[in-house]
Design an enzyme around this catalytic site. Structure first.
Site, PDB file in Angstrom:
ATOM      1  N   SER A 303       9.084  -3.348  -5.028  1.00  0.00           N
ATOM      2  CA  SER A 303       9.456  -2.552  -6.174  1.00  0.00           C
ATOM      3  C   SER A 303       8.277  -2.279  -7.099  1.00  0.00           C
ATOM      4  O   SER A 303       7.316  -1.632  -6.711  1.00  0.00           O
ATOM      5  CB  SER A 303      10.599  -3.277  -6.891  1.00  0.00           C
ATOM      6  OG  SER A 303      11.108  -2.547  -7.947  1.00  0.00           O
ATOM      7  N   ASP A 314      -4.170   3.998  -3.465  1.00  0.00           N
ATOM      8  CA  ASP A 314      -4.296   5.429  -3.203  1.00  0.00           C
ATOM      9  C   ASP A 314      -5.324   6.101  -4.096  1.00  0.00           C
ATOM     10  O   ASP A 314      -5.845   7.162  -3.746  1.00  0.00           O
ATOM     11  CB  ASP A 314      -2.936   6.115  -3.381  1.00  0.00           C
ATOM     12  CG  ASP A 314      -1.986   5.828  -2.224  1.00  0.00           C
ATOM     13  OD1 ASP A 314      -2.380   5.086  -1.302  1.00  0.00           O
ATOM     14  OD2 ASP A 314      -0.855   6.341  -2.245  1.00  0.00           O
ATOM     15  N   LYS A 328      10.745  -1.480  -1.091  1.00  0.00           N
ATOM     16  CA  LYS A 328      11.837  -1.106  -1.981  1.00  0.00           C
ATOM     17  C   LYS A 328      11.342   0.061  -2.834  1.00  0.00           C
ATOM     18  O   LYS A 328      10.718  -0.122  -3.855  1.00  0.00           O
ATOM     19  CB  LYS A 328      12.249  -2.301  -2.831  1.00  0.00           C
ATOM     20  CG  LYS A 328      13.626  -2.161  -3.483  1.00  0.00           C
ATOM     21  CD  LYS A 328      13.526  -1.477  -4.813  1.00  0.00           C
ATOM     22  CE  LYS A 328      14.863  -1.456  -5.522  1.00  0.00           C
ATOM     23  NZ  LYS A 328      14.777  -0.803  -6.833  1.00  0.00           N
TER      24      LYS A 328
END
Length: 415
Positions: A303, A314, A328
């Site tokens: 999460s 990224d 999740k």
């Protein structure tokens, strides 16, 4: 212009939420709770309206004010929701608010079902269970003289939470001893430590984030400042340990990610209704001024933890080491019902990493994969303790077998 798609504001215990997005991975059973079976028709109508308007997937509810659902039909519909969507009664709602504020009322133990045993996997620091002498690894035999080996984890939790007495008697088995130990433990409000830290050898900082609450941003900033002040020099690198971090609030994950980024996308969310579609971007200012970072994750990092790991990975701000995370990738909104004492926690969006990938059911893939036995939260304190006594790297490996941390330090030393 007023946007009619915004979820109604929620006000309770001093909080005001217009679009409150939760990414908690607290396991919530989607089976029909007794509270759902006992709902009144007006409450059912409210829940149906919100599912129809805001749920992330179109369930083709055939929902209108002219269609009457009986309880069995409603239960069948409710069963189609994902595991993170749930009706919250007053007690569950209070517990959720406590969690987002970094506190809860209880004994201070984390348990899981192992075969037929209810095993304590962690004892929270500064908790009544810790003070009483209960240890991780203990097996719960009974709660207030009621044997628990045939009960589920949720049933044991209910037995403790809803007991009319504030002091709970726990009997436990420890190691292989045939004798049981008895503890009287008082339920109290426990302040959870979401962050702790230590400067490791060679000026590398170690920051363990255990969850994402309303206070995590403040705690992370304070811990980093303390590490830099104690070291007297700028940190040469930072390890962010997100292993076994179950998540927290979306707002907290975004804010902590922004601390370490000069620019770039942090996360985007997509859903069926207008305001579920958002993009969150970093503002100028990196608290570490470009100092290299390695993030540690494992299969229990979920999460909000995955949002931070994905944002730093990224944006090429950090290398990620460990095993693939939980996966999740959905966002929950808290929608008030009736007089505001109950609510619907409903999945309203999926989130996507800056590269545009959904990690739901997949997880974050580490740059360097090192699989090892799950490192419990309480062992993170052992890392800090060992560093305080100046153990060298080989001693640390032998005592903890923490190959992921060793690899992180190797990567940072090479930069």
């Amino acid at each position: 212009m007023k946007n009619n798609n915004v979820i109604p504001a929620f006000k309770k215990a001093g909080y005001a939420f217009s679009l409150l997005l939760f990414t908690f991975t607290l396991v919530l059973n989607n089976a029909f709770a007794s509270s759902v079976k006992n709902l009144k028709s007006q409450q059912i109508d409210e829940i149906l309206f919100n599912i129809h308007a805001y749920y992330v997937d179109d369930l083709d509810l055939q929902n209108s004010h002219y269609v009457q659902y009986n309880n069995k039909q409603f239960e069948r519909l409710y069963s189609k929701l994902d595991p993170y969507s749930k009706y919250l009664n007053e007690h569950e709602l209070d517990a959720l608010f406590d969690n987002t504020n970094g506190q809860y009322t209880g004994l201070g133990i984390e348990v899981k079902k192992v075969d037929t045993d209810i095993k304590i996997v962690n004892v929270v620091n500064n908790s009544p269970a810790k003070e009483a002498g209960i240890l991780a690894g203990d097996i719960i035999v009974s709660v207030n003289q009621k044997t628990v080996n045939l009960l589920s984890v949720s049933e044991v939790a209910t037995l403790i939470k809803e007991n009319k007495f504030t002091t709970i008697n726990l009997t436990v088995k420890r190691n292989e001893s045939p004798e049981v130990l008895s503890f009287n433990v008082a339920r109290t409000q426990i302040q959870l430590e979401s962050v702790n830290s230590k400067v490791l050898e060679s000026g590398i900082g170690y920051l363990a984030i255990n969850s994402f609450s309303n206070h995590t941003l403040h705690e992370v900033a304070l811990q980093i400042a303390a590490m830099q002040n104690n070291y007297d020099y700028p940190l040469l690198g930072l390890v962010i340990d997100l292993r076994d971090n179950p998540g927290g609030t979306l707002k907290s994950a975004i804010a902590v990610s922004d601390l370490f980024l000069e620019s770039g996308t942090i996360v985007t969310t997509k859903g069926r209704y207008f305001d579920a579609n958002q993009a969150f971007y970093a503002k100028r200012g990196d608290i570490l001024k470009g100092v290299p970072i390695v993030v540690l994750i494992n299969e229990n990092s979920a999460s909000a933890a995955e949002i931070l790991a994905g944002a730093l990975k990224d944006n090429n701000r950090a290398k990620v080491v460990g095993s693939q995370s939980f996966g999740k990738g959905s966002v929950q909104s808290l929608i008030p019902l009736g007089d505001g004492n109950t609510a619907l926690k409903l999945t309203t969006a999926k989130y996507f990493t800056p590269s545009g990938e959904s990690i739901d059911g997949v997880g974050i893939k580490p740059d360097v994969t090192i699989n090892q036995t799950t490192l419990p939260q309480n062992n993170k304190a052992v890392i800090i303790k060992n560093e305080q006594v100046k153990n060298n790297q080989h001693q640390l490996v032998n005592s903890l077998a923490d190959l992921q941390l060793v690899k992180a330090k190797q990567l940072l030393s090479m930069q």
